[in-house]
Enzyme design. Structure first.
Site, PDB file in Angstrom:
ATOM      1  N   GLU A  46       0.826  -1.205   0.000  1.00 42.89           N
ATOM      2  CA  GLU A  46       0.000   0.000   0.000  1.00 42.89           C
ATOM      3  C   GLU A  46       0.866   1.264   0.000  1.00 42.89           C
ATOM      4  OE1 GLU A  46      -2.095  -2.940   2.869  1.00 42.89           O
ATOM      5  OE2 GLU A  46      -0.092  -2.611   2.046  1.00 42.89           O
ATOM      6  N   CYS A  80      -0.099   0.254   7.658  1.00 41.15           N
ATOM      7  CA  CYS A  80      -0.613   0.733   6.375  1.00 41.15           C
ATOM      8  C   CYS A  80      -2.015   1.331   6.521  1.00 41.15           C
ATOM      9  CB  CYS A  80      -0.643  -0.414   5.369  1.00 41.15           C
ATOM     10  SG  CYS A  80       0.992  -1.013   4.910  1.00 41.15           S
ATOM     11  N   THR A 197      18.935 -40.441   1.016  1.00 43.04           N
ATOM     12  CA  THR A 197      19.092 -39.642  -0.198  1.00 43.04           C
ATOM     13  C   THR A 197      20.472 -39.008  -0.263  1.00 43.04           C
ATOM     14  OG1 THR A 197      16.722 -39.187  -0.376  1.00 43.04           O
ATOM     15  CG2 THR A 197      18.209 -37.617  -1.446  1.00 43.04           C
ATOM     16  N   THR A 288      11.225 -41.202   3.543  1.00 48.38           N
ATOM     17  CA  THR A 288      10.888 -39.865   4.044  1.00 48.38           C
ATOM     18  C   THR A 288       9.570 -39.372   3.458  1.00 48.38           C
ATOM     19  OG1 THR A 288      13.228 -39.338   4.334  1.00 48.38           O
ATOM     20  CG2 THR A 288      11.691 -37.482   4.243  1.00 48.38           C
TER      21      THR A 288
END
Length: 341
Positions: A46, A80, A197, A288
């Protein structure tokens, strides 16, 4: 309001933990100013929209559009809603209210108390989608979770490494698809993998094929079995190792102890929530991914399917959720699933 949402989206990945906000100021049927929140700690949408109006006298007969309720509290910047009132803007159109407890309707009430006409709920569904990370964080008290995996045409994540004797990553998709993944990483605050992984693929988990900020790396390694020669320990970006043994920090690498006996996924997400992490990509392997899926702890699943056939190997997670979109990228198909919950 659609333009507000376009502007808001320009800052994806750059303003967290703040929300994505765009603002447009209209005089009659003409846009006279617009802006968006483009940097955490910087001016809100704004303010930027008001600053962009050359002739400020037009504000007193204009309408300000914004996709999220104007803030009403002092944070890194002044409220704002107070600026809107000071500039004597007579009407404000809001996409959706802010469910952050610091605001939660207070900005709208402040404006109405100042005699300003406020219209709410314009394109509200789209406004919530644009800020789905922010709203999930505020309402579910956890990060917005994106699951990502690539699977062969016959639905395997990986070949049988013992059978093929392959100690390198098996690429299912193209370089273009990998660039898309790096773009996603630049848009989210954190990326998570498991120890398996790391051992199999030795990923870097950065955004080297895209422009943007590297995410926080999170590695789940309960027994601290990973040696520090893996690239997630290269100290090039902040990294958290979730484990069951110790708490300590070494440069950009932090070890955090968690009890793995009962619902460790919830504990990990609670830890990330307390650290202000609003969004998380899970790029882990079968174990996972399935842990989070089985616990219902996910919001989107982004699944690449390549054209190669493995015949056997590590099975991909079952198809889950509602198919929301799909497209072809080079030799693979990308599907986007949403959690119906």
């Amino acid at each position: 309001m659609k333009r507000c949402l376009e502007l808001a989206s320009l800052a994806t990945g750059m303003v967290a933990p703040n929300p994505l906000v765009g603002s447009v100021i209209v005089k009659g049927d003409r846009i006279i100013g617009e802006g968006w929140h483009n940097k955490y700690g910087g001016n809100h949408a704004e303010v930027n929209a008001i600053d962009s109006v050359k002739d400020k006298s037009l504000l007193t007969s204009s309408v300000l559009y914004v996709n999220l309720e104007p803030c009403s509290h002092y944070g890194k910047t002044p409220p704002c809603s107070r600026l809107i009132a000071e500039m004597k803007i007579p009407e404000v159109v809001v996409g959706t209210t802010d469910t952050n407890s610091l605001i939660s309707g207070k900005g709208i009430r402040f404006l109405r108390d100042k005699g300003i006409k406020v219209i709410t709920g314009v394109h509200e569904n789209f406004a919530r989608i644009v800020n789905r990370r922010y709203f999930t964080f505020q309402e579910k008290k956890r990060p917005y979770i994106i699951l990502k995996w690539a699977q062969s045409a016959d639905r395997f994540l990986d070949v049988d490494r013992e059978l093929y004797g392959n100690d390198r990553p098996v690429w299912i998709t193209s370089e273009t698809s990998r660039s898309v993944v790096h773009k996603w990483r630049a848009s989210e605050q954190a990326v998570l993998v498991g120890a398996n992984t790391v051992e199999k693929d030795d990923p870097i988990l950065n955004v080297r094929s895209w422009t943007g900020k590297n995410p926080l790396r999170i590695v789940i390694d309960p027994g601290l079995r990973l040696s520090h020669h893996f690239r997630v320990f290269d100290k090039s970006q902040p990294t958290i190792v979730i484990n069951s043994k110790r708490n300590n920090k070494n440069g950009l690498t932090e070890f955090i102890k968690v009890n793995f006996c009962d619902n460790p996924e919830h504990k990990i997400l609670d830890l990330l929530y307390k650290r202000g992490i609003q969004s998380l990509i899970i790029e882990g392997g079968e174990y996972t991914l399935n842990r989070f899926i089985n616990n219902g702890l996910w919001d989107e699943a982004r699944v690449f399917t390549g054209d190669s056939v493995f015949g056997s190997g590590v099975p991909a997670p079952p198809a889950c959720g509602i198919l929301n979109d799909q497209l072809n990228i080079m030799n693979s198909r990308l599907e986007l699933f949403l959690n119906p919950g």
